[in-house]
Design a protein around this motif. Structure first.
Motif, short mmCIF file in Angstrom:
data_model
loop_
_atom_site.label_atom_id
_atom_site.label_comp_id
_atom_site.label_asym_id
_atom_site.label_seq_id
_atom_site.Cartn_x
_atom_site.Cartn_y
_atom_site.Cartn_z
N UNK A 1 0.97 -1.06 0.15
CA UNK A 1 0.14 0.38 -0.01
C UNK A 1 0.74 1.17 -0.24
N UNK A 2 1.91 1.03 0.58
CA UNK A 2 2.74 2.82 0.97
C UNK A 2 4.08 2.17 0.59
N UNK A 3 5.26 2.52 0.59
CA UNK A 3 6.61 2.21 -0.41
C UNK A 3 7.91 3.40 0.82
N UNK A 4 7.15 3.26 1.77
CA UNK A 4 8.03 5.16 2.58
C UNK A 4 7.98 4.23 3.45
N UNK A 5 9.05 2.85 3.90
CA UNK A 5 9.53 2.69 5.06
C UNK A 5 10.81 1.65 4.66
N UNK A 6 11.85 1.30 5.41
CA UNK A 6 12.75 0.45 4.74
C UNK A 6 12.96 -0.05 6.11
N UNK A 7 13.70 -1.28 6.51
CA UNK A 7 14.42 -1.25 7.72
C UNK A 7 15.80 -2.76 7.55
N UNK A 8 16.23 -1.88 5.71
CA UNK A 8 18.24 -3.04 5.47
C UNK A 8 19.05 -1.92 6.74
N UNK A 9 20.16 -2.98 6.58
CA UNK A 9 21.48 -2.59 7.67
C UNK A 9 20.54 -2.60 8.58
N UNK A 10 21.13 -1.58 9.96
CA UNK A 10 21.52 -1.68 11.36
C UNK A 10 20.03 -2.19 11.69
N UNK A 11 18.85 -1.81 11.35
CA UNK A 11 17.52 -2.37 11.71
C UNK A 11 17.32 -4.19 11.59
N UNK A 12 17.46 -4.02 10.91
CA UNK A 12 17.54 -5.83 10.70
C UNK A 12 18.35 -6.59 11.11
N UNK A 13 19.93 -6.00 11.43
CA UNK A 13 20.52 -6.43 12.11
C UNK A 13 20.59 -6.64 13.38
N UNK A 14 20.17 -6.06 14.77
CA UNK A 14 19.93 -5.81 15.53
C UNK A 14 18.64 -6.87 15.68
N UNK A 15 17.52 -6.86 14.91
CA UNK A 15 17.04 -8.04 15.19
C UNK A 15 17.42 -9.41 15.02
N UNK A 16 17.92 -9.11 13.96
CA UNK A 16 18.96 -10.76 14.18
C UNK A 16 19.73 -10.97 15.52
N UNK A 17 20.78 -9.69 15.65
CA UNK A 17 21.41 -11.02 17.34
C UNK A 17 20.27 -10.75 18.33
N UNK A 18 18.84 -10.27 17.74
CA UNK A 18 17.88 -10.50 19.48
C UNK A 18 17.86 -12.19 19.41
N UNK A 19 17.25 -12.37 18.04
CA UNK A 19 16.86 -14.43 17.81
C UNK A 19 17.97 -14.58 17.90
N UNK A 20 18.96 -13.90 17.24
CA UNK A 20 20.42 -15.13 17.81
C UNK A 20 20.98 -15.04 18.45
N UNK A 21 20.31 -14.67 20.07
CA UNK A 21 20.82 -14.33 21.27
C UNK A 21 20.13 -15.69 21.82
N UNK A 22 19.21 -15.10 21.48
CA UNK A 22 17.66 -15.86 22.11
C UNK A 22 17.71 -17.75 22.14
N UNK A 23 18.79 -18.09 20.68
CA UNK A 23 18.91 -18.90 19.90
C UNK A 23 20.63 -19.15 20.90
N UNK A 24 21.10 -18.85 21.45
CA UNK A 24 22.47 -18.99 22.16
C UNK A 24 22.18 -19.35 23.50
N UNK A 25 21.45 -18.89 23.77
CA UNK A 25 20.87 -18.71 25.23
C UNK A 25 19.86 -20.50 25.60
N UNK A 26 19.46 -21.12 24.55
CA UNK A 26 19.02 -22.44 24.40
C UNK A 26 20.00 -23.70 24.23
#
Length: 341
Positions: A41-66
């Motif tokens: 509907x709208x193409x005015x927001x992108x999350x490439x680069x640092x935001x996506x990497x930070x999300x990956x590190x959050x998921x990775x931290x969860x997995x690593x603790x397990x």
């Protein structure tokens, strides 16, 4: 910035609702669907680069603790089925690239090949232009493939899973200062290492390793509140979803039904590879599917975590797959160059 925060908040809220309704991988799917809807509907927001990497590190931290130390011995038992699956992945991907080139005359061989290389979509997109491929078509194709797979695979895995396969940690609602300290250190250090030494799926890999080491030897953290992992999955979902915007749709429209055929064949290939891995290993078919299907290491790791289906094993095998594809990339390019002569 404000609009991006609103999109993320709405995506997480949708993910929470899906999870509350017991939809398989609800955080991930709900946020992804909202992201796709917003992107179209709208193409005015992108999350490439640092935001996506930070999300990956959050998921990775969860997995690593397990993770537990016994996991490393378990992974070694999967070497032969993983090796065979990788060979078949390369062969199948190359064949699909050839089909795409034959069916879509507007594409050159390199663009068709890069559209069908199943290894780290963001990394493949970023380097495709350096090899002479049309990175706009490559980006559109991979975005559509990942979006389709992330929508479908969690539903399939959730429906096919048996209760005895689930291994979620005990429920906990308290996010302590120790949790905050551990996650802050992992996210900060993993981000630094990923910027310093870039490798395929680096942010996820660094976070998993750091989460395991700190959780096992430094911090006394036995469990993490389930909503923390859900937030990480939701962030990945909404950030992947908004990539499927109008431009992506219009670029795929240039290829028409051919792109849908290739993506469908990719899905069939994934199910066949999972069956072969399942036949050669002790893993269940659903875990084999999440571990082998070329649908993004981060996305499948998040799905495995959401469903409690051996997320550390899935993440490890997916990362090995992505790295192996990148190591084989020069050989694939040489094959293309020889075919041009």
């Amino acid at each position: 910035m404000v609009r991006a925060l609103i999109v993320v908040s709405c995506g997480l809220a949708t993910g929470f609702i899906f999870d509350f309704l017991n939809v398989p991988a609800g955080w991930l799917l709900g946020a992804l669907l909202f992201g796709v809807f917003y992107g179209l509907s709208r193409s005015d927001v992108k999350f490439d680069g640092l935001p996506f990497k930070l999300a990956l590190t959050l998921v990775g931290a969860n997995i690593g603790i397990l993770m537990e130390r016994e996991l490393f011995g378990i992974i070694s038992t999967y070497f032969i089925p993983l090796f065979i699956s990788l060979i078949l992945t390369f062969t199948g991907s190359f064949f699909l690239g050839w089909l795409l080139y034959k069916w879509a005359p507007i594409l050159d061989k390199r663009t068709a090949l890069f559209c069908c290389i199943p290894g780290g979509a963001s990394e493949i997109i970023s380097i495709s232009g350096d090899y002479g491929a049309d990175n706009r078509i490559v980006a559109a194709f991979h975005t559509a493939r990942i979006t389709f797979f992330v929508l479908l695979i969690p539903l399939v895995a959730g429906i096919w899973s048996h209760a005895d396969e689930f291994s979620l940690p005990e429920e906990s609602y308290l996010f302590t200062f120790e949790h905050f300290t551990l996650f802050s250190i992992v996210i900060a250090v993993a981000t630094f290492l990923n910027n310093k030494w870039k490798i395929p799926a680096g942010a996820l890999l660094y976070a998993i390793i750091l989460g395991f080491l700190l959780g096992e030897f430094v911090f006394d953290v036995r469990e993490v509140p389930a909503y923390v992992g859900g937030i990480g999955q939701g962030l990945i979902g909404v950030m992947v979803g908004v990539r499927f915007d109008r431009k992506t749709f219009l670029r795929l429209k240039q290829i028409g039904l051919i792109s849908a055929r290739i993506i469908s064949l990719f899905l069939i290939l994934g199910f066949l590879l999972a069956y072969i891995f399942y036949s050669l290993s002790e893993a269940s078919y659903v875990i084999s599917l999440l571990s082998i299907v070329p649908a993004g290491a981060a996305e499948m790791s998040a799905t495995a975590f959401a469903l409690g289906l051996a997320p550390t094993l899935v993440a490890s095998l997916q990362i090995v797959r992505v790295i192996s594809v990148f190591l084989a990339l020069p050989l694939l390019i040489k094959i293309i160059e020889r075919s041009d002569k």
